[in-house]
Design an enzyme around this catalytic site. Structure first.
Site, PDB file in Angstrom:
ATOM      1  N   ASP A   1       0.873  -1.172   0.000  1.00  0.00           N
ATOM      2  CA  ASP A   1       0.000   0.000   0.000  1.00  0.00           C
ATOM      3  C   ASP A   1       0.912   1.226   0.000  1.00  0.00           C
ATOM      4  O   ASP A   1       1.567   1.523   1.001  1.00  0.00           O
ATOM      5  CB  ASP A   1      -0.891  -0.046   1.255  1.00  0.00           C
ATOM      6  N   LYS A  30      -6.551   9.791  -1.832  1.00  0.00           N
ATOM      7  CA  LYS A  30      -5.625  10.640  -1.075  1.00  0.00           C
ATOM      8  C   LYS A  30      -4.780  11.526  -2.010  1.00  0.00           C
ATOM      9  O   LYS A  30      -5.297  12.435  -2.597  1.00  0.00           O
ATOM     10  CB  LYS A  30      -4.747   9.769  -0.176  1.00  0.00           C
TER      11      LYS A  30
HETATM   12  C1  PLP Z   1      -3.055   3.841   3.940  1.00  0.00           C
HETATM   13  C2  PLP Z   1      -4.470   3.688   3.489  1.00  0.00           C
HETATM   14  N1  PLP Z   1      -4.780   2.665   2.690  1.00  0.00           N
HETATM   15  C3  PLP Z   1      -6.049   2.466   2.260  1.00  0.00           C
HETATM   16  C4  PLP Z   1      -7.076   3.306   2.646  1.00  0.00           C
HETATM   17  C5  PLP Z   1      -8.477   3.037   2.174  1.00  0.00           C
HETATM   18  O1  PLP Z   1      -8.804   3.878   1.117  1.00  0.00           O
HETATM   19  P1  PLP Z   1     -10.290   4.385   0.788  1.00  0.00           P
HETATM   20  O2  PLP Z   1     -10.751   5.200   1.956  1.00  0.00           O
HETATM   21  O3  PLP Z   1     -10.117   5.132  -0.480  1.00  0.00           O
HETATM   22  O4  PLP Z   1     -11.144   3.176   0.627  1.00  0.00           O
HETATM   23  C6  PLP Z   1      -6.783   4.391   3.479  1.00  0.00           C
HETATM   24  C7  PLP Z   1      -7.860   5.303   3.912  1.00  0.00           C
HETATM   25  O5  PLP Z   1      -7.693   6.115   4.797  1.00  0.00           O
HETATM   26  C8  PLP Z   1      -5.449   4.575   3.915  1.00  0.00           C
HETATM   27  O6  PLP Z   1      -5.113   5.588   4.737  1.00  0.00           O
END
Ligand code: PLP
Length: 368
Positions: free
Chosen positions: A166, A191
């Site tokens: 990620d 983000k």
């Molecule tokens: C590091 C990280 N990965 C994944 C996600 C999940 O993404 P989404 O909110 O677009 O589903 C977030 C959400 O805050 C995040 O901070």
């Protein structure tokens, strides 16, 4: 011509072919179906606006890209690659949505999970044998721990274990996991790529055609497709992605330094600080330190809440990666790991004037 740099990539990719009167921007492709005989056929299988966005993300992560309706949809697609009863090794302290999904999948008997401290290389290496997927997040959310990515990725690949990272916090401007040997890189496009707190979206990128086909099927038949308008907005956000990150990172480093000597602050987590436990490792393979930091205020939950509620420039809200600064006390969420201190504030530093941010922080800290 030399290889284009990030600012140029952000501005030039994902454009329609140049021709007289061709538009500069891709259209928002609002059609659920297409005339028969082509390669798309149906709106859940493909969309011109997704393709434009995917080519832009692909240019940054250097891998074929698929976009999803959210970061969590992209994470679900990656976890779906693990065979029934297979093992995922993952950080015990990472984004709480991913953690919750792992716990749920484990409880329902779909997978087994080995939770590790990703910053502890020995511990991760010891867990790898028999692992189907090494799920990495680095720096971690919200304590900014840094995993030794080159070592972990190489070791996992040697054992034939799939590696997915990620890369939401770092962004490809700071590290490119596919270049380091990872199989899949995932983003909450919500983000930094989209960057304006107005879109939810996710992505996966890979150079493995087999994985790409399986992830594409996961999207097609899981149905977690992005909306064309959201894809268009995210691509528009990407045009300024390197500019925003450059400014936000510079702000984050300066604010981390100032916070670290503030008497009301007990601890600052930011790998860019020379005093941070992860600084040397981060410096060895990252091209920056990102624009999220966290800090623990003196006192407990009540004091941290009072600080978050007092700010006037910084918004007390969850999420990160937008042009605007946001902060929040992470433990206000029931799902947050109990290893995260009650008084920890996660701070997504935006692109505002640094002195305006600092005076807002100083005033807010006076509430303690
Ligand atoms: C590091 C990280 N990965 C994944 C996600 C999940 O993404 P989404 O909110 O677009 O589903 C977030 C959400 O805050 C995040 O901070």
């Amino acid at each position: 011509m030399t290889e284009p740099r990030p600012e140029t990539i952000a501005i030039t990719t994902g454009r329609p072919h140049a021709a007289p009167d061709a538009p500069l921007n891709p259209p928002i492709e609002l059609s659920s179906t297409f005339h028969a005989g082509g390669t798309i056929g149906y709106g859940r299988y493909g969309n011109e606006t997704w393709t434009a966005l995917e080519s832009a993300i692909a240019a940054f992560e250097l891998g074929e890209t698929l976009t999803f309706s959210s970061g969590m949809a992209a994470i679900s697609a990656v976890f779906s690659l693990v065979p029934l009863g297979g093992t995922i090794t993952a950080s015990h302290q990472g984004y709480n949505g991913a953690m919750t999904l792992l716990h749920t999948l484990e409880k329902s008997g779909h997978i087994k999970v080995r939770f590790v401290d990703v910053a502890n290389t020995k511990e991760v290496l010891a867990a790898l044998d028999g692992t189907s997927l090494l799920w990495l997040e680095s720096p971690t959310n919200p304590t900014l721990d840094v995993a030794d990515l080159p070592v972990l990725i190489a070791a996992a690949k040697k054992l034939g274990c799939m590696v997915s990272l990620d890369n939401t916090f770092a962004t490809p401007l700071v590290q490119q996991p596919l270049v380091m040997g990872a199989d899949i890189v995932m983003h909450s496009v919500t983000k930094y790529f989209a960057g304006h707190s107005d879109v939810l979206m996710g992505s996966v990128s890979t150079n493995d055609p087999g994985l790409l086909a399986r992830l594409s099927d996961a999207r097609k038949f899981g149905g977690a497709i992005p909306g064309p308008f959201e894809a268009w907005l995210a691509l528009r956000g990407i045009r300024t992605f390197p500019l925003r990150v450059e400014r936000a990172q510079a702000n984050a480093l300066e604010l981390a330094k100032r916070l670290s000597v503030h008497p009301k602050v007990a601890k600052v987590h930011y790998p860019g600080l020379p005093t941070d436990a992860h600084h040397e490792r981060a410096k060895s393979f990252m091209k920056g330190f990102g624009s999220v930091l966290s800090f623990v205020v003196q006192g407990g939950a009540a004091q941290a809440d009072a600080v978050c509620e007092a700010s006037r420039v910084i918004t007390n809200a969850t999420s990160l990666g937008g042009i605007e600064s946001l902060w929040e006390r992470r433990r206000r969420w029931a799902l947050e790991s109990s290893t995260v201190p009650e008084a920890l504030i996660r701070f997504s530093v935006g692109c505002e004037n640094i002195e305006d941010l600092w005076s807002d922080i100083e005033e807010s800290l006076k509430k303690i």
